[in-house]
Design an enzyme around this catalytic site. Structure first.
Site, mmCIF file in Angstrom:
data_model
loop_
_atom_site.group_PDB
_atom_site.id
_atom_site.type_symbol
_atom_site.label_atom_id
_atom_site.label_comp_id
_atom_site.label_asym_id
_atom_site.label_seq_id
_atom_site.Cartn_x
_atom_site.Cartn_y
_atom_site.Cartn_z
ATOM 1 N N HIS A 298 0.829 -1.190 0.000
ATOM 2 C CA HIS A 298 0.000 0.000 0.000
ATOM 3 C C HIS A 298 0.870 1.249 0.000
ATOM 4 C CE1 HIS A 298 -3.890 -1.902 0.573
ATOM 5 N NE2 HIS A 298 -3.335 -2.714 1.455
ATOM 6 N N TYR A 356 -17.830 1.727 6.382
ATOM 7 C CA TYR A 356 -16.384 1.792 6.179
ATOM 8 C C TYR A 356 -15.721 0.823 7.138
ATOM 9 C CZ TYR A 356 -11.654 3.664 5.784
ATOM 10 O OH TYR A 356 -10.304 3.810 5.563
#
Length: 463
Positions: A298, A356
């Site tokens: 990431h 989320y």
């Protein structure tokens, strides 16, 4: 305002490009129910005339025009308003009304008032911040909870710029420069010293990031090149619109965190024409162009930055506004959820709509989550375990959801209002109790590898 057949229509799209039906319909800048026209760009020099050829093209000040016009400065003096203990501006620890917390905190959605008439200004509540507006560097995070439009009442923030996030209910904002219609999934910025009023259509809630001594700008794209993240062409600015009302108006000023009012006998929104680059604007978050690695690992969350505000330290921004919106995740041999980490920034997150999964505790639309700098955080063990057991995914994540982060290099302190709120709860630290120390389970194997390496070097233990 025109209504949508499906109120969540724009919450269900993956990106704004879907609204163009693969080219079968023309591209359009605004949502179908947005009643206003706009100028597009970021940090441009704009000009707008509500009356054609009123004369801003040639010069700013004219002795004579076909339609004589000038701003009317009439006001009847400024008077103090009572101290609003639900708002705060001094976040220095010497202020007894703010609190320092190294503990991760969260708040369930704050209640929108159902009794009485509470407008945007009256419904301001401060959550956290850093610094002080009189020092000309700092920031504050507020919530606004209202159920009524501002009637014959405008406001002006003399301290700094407001970045306003609509979360529940739309905001019909009238400014000196013209109109902005801001819906959940959109943001707007109203700069320091600009008068505005907010009309609402029922129960309304949202967030505000206020900055002092700086202005929002687009982040540097660096290796990304010309396009990506929030594109300059997608920022929309109002066109001139004026009203002539010879009626009593009240203007609420905020200065040094204190509130004052003045009265005048005409509308403050009587600007017929204007030009310049100090202009309020709005942005639709569904237009954000996500970027990321499509190989491994990431990238730092700075790739989600919509707007940034620089500080005196060129390596540490005063504030970043980031979003986590629908995107593809296709990196290989990579743990997908947010990894466990500590970082220098203070993080305050909110959820506009949807679900989320990146938070380490309960997280609802209209709520808030806070992490102090250098406090470790990440997802709950159950999500870590499930993600670790699966092959690297090729999937859409955060579909139908938009979360945001208000991040700063400065430490936040928490206000009395938020600290004593019955919506506050601490993150449950037991959620990480089941995390396994996998490395220690291989101690014998690791010791053997290390000893073999020592032998290859021709060395003996202890020499």
């Amino acid at each position: 305002m025109p209504a949508l057949d499906n109120p969540k229509e724009y919450q269900q799209i993956f990106h704004w490009a879907e609204t163009q039906k693969d080219g079968s319909v023309p591209s359009f800048r605004t949502r179908k129910n947005d009643p206003y026209q706009y100028q597009q760009g970021f940090n441009n020099i704009f000009e707008s005339e509500a009356v054609p050829d009123i004369g801003v093209q040639a010069q700013s000040l004219k002795a004579r025009t076909a339609h004589a016009t000038s701003e009317a400065p009439e006001q009847k003096g400024l008077t103090d308003l009572p101290d609003n203990k639900d708002t705060e501006s001094c976040f220095l620890p010497l202020n007894p009304r703010v609190h320092v917390s190294p503990t991760q905190l969260a708040w369930l959605p704050f209640d929108i008032p159902s009794d009485g008439h509470v407008d945007f200004v009256s419904g301001l509540k401060t959550i956290a911040g850093s610094g002080d507006p009189t020092l000309r560097e700092g920031l504050a995070v507020h919530s606004f909870l209202c159920n009524k439009s501002m009637e014959k009442r405008a406001t002006v923030n003399s301290d700094g710029d407001y970045l306003i996030v609509a979360q529940e209910g739309s905001l019909d904002i009238q400014t000196e420069f013209g109109m902005l219609y801001v819906q959940p999934g959109e943001i707007c910025v109203i700069q320091r010293g600009q008068r505005f009023k907010v009309n609402v259509e029922g129960p309304t809630r949202g967030y505000i990031l206020e900055i002092w001594g700086s202005n929002f700008q687009l982040p540097e794209l660096g290796p990304l090149g010309a396009n990506g993240l929030a594109n300059a062409r997608d920022f929309l600015h109002p066109v001139a619109k004026y009203e002539i009302e010879k009626e009593p108006w009240e203007i609420i000023y905020k200065l040094g965190g204190k509130f004052f009012k003045s009265k005048q006998n005409h509308s403050p929104f009587d600007v017929v024409a204007w030009h310049g680059n100090y202009v309020p604007y709005k942005y639709d978050l569904t237009k954000f162009v996500n970027v990321g690695s499509i190989s491994v690992d990431h990238i730092d969350p700075s790739i989600f930055c919509v707007l940034t505000a620089p500080s005196r330290d060129p390596s540490a921004p005063l504030a970043d506004f980031l979003i986590f919106s629908p995107r593809w995740d296709v990196a290989s041999h990579t743990y997908r959820p947010p990894y466990y980490h500590r970082n220098a920034a203070s993080e305050l997150m909110g959820l506009i709509y949807g679900e989320y999964a990146g938070r380490s505790d309960e997280f609802q639309p209209g709520g808030v989550s806070f992490e102090c700098g250098f406090v470790p955080h990440g997802v709950a063990y159950e999500e870590f375990k499930a993600a670790s057991a699966q092959p690297p995914p090729e999937m859409q994540i955060s579909k139908g959801a938009v979360a945001f982060m208000m991040e700063s290099s400065r430490p936040f302190t928490i206000t009395d209002w938020a600290w004593t709120s019955d919506k506050k709860h601490e993150h449950e630290p037991k959620m990480w109790d089941d995390l396994v120390d996998n490395f220690s389970n291989h101690k014998d194997e690791v010791d053997k590898i290390l000893s073999e390496g020592v032998k290859k070097l021709g060395l003996q233990s202890g020499n």
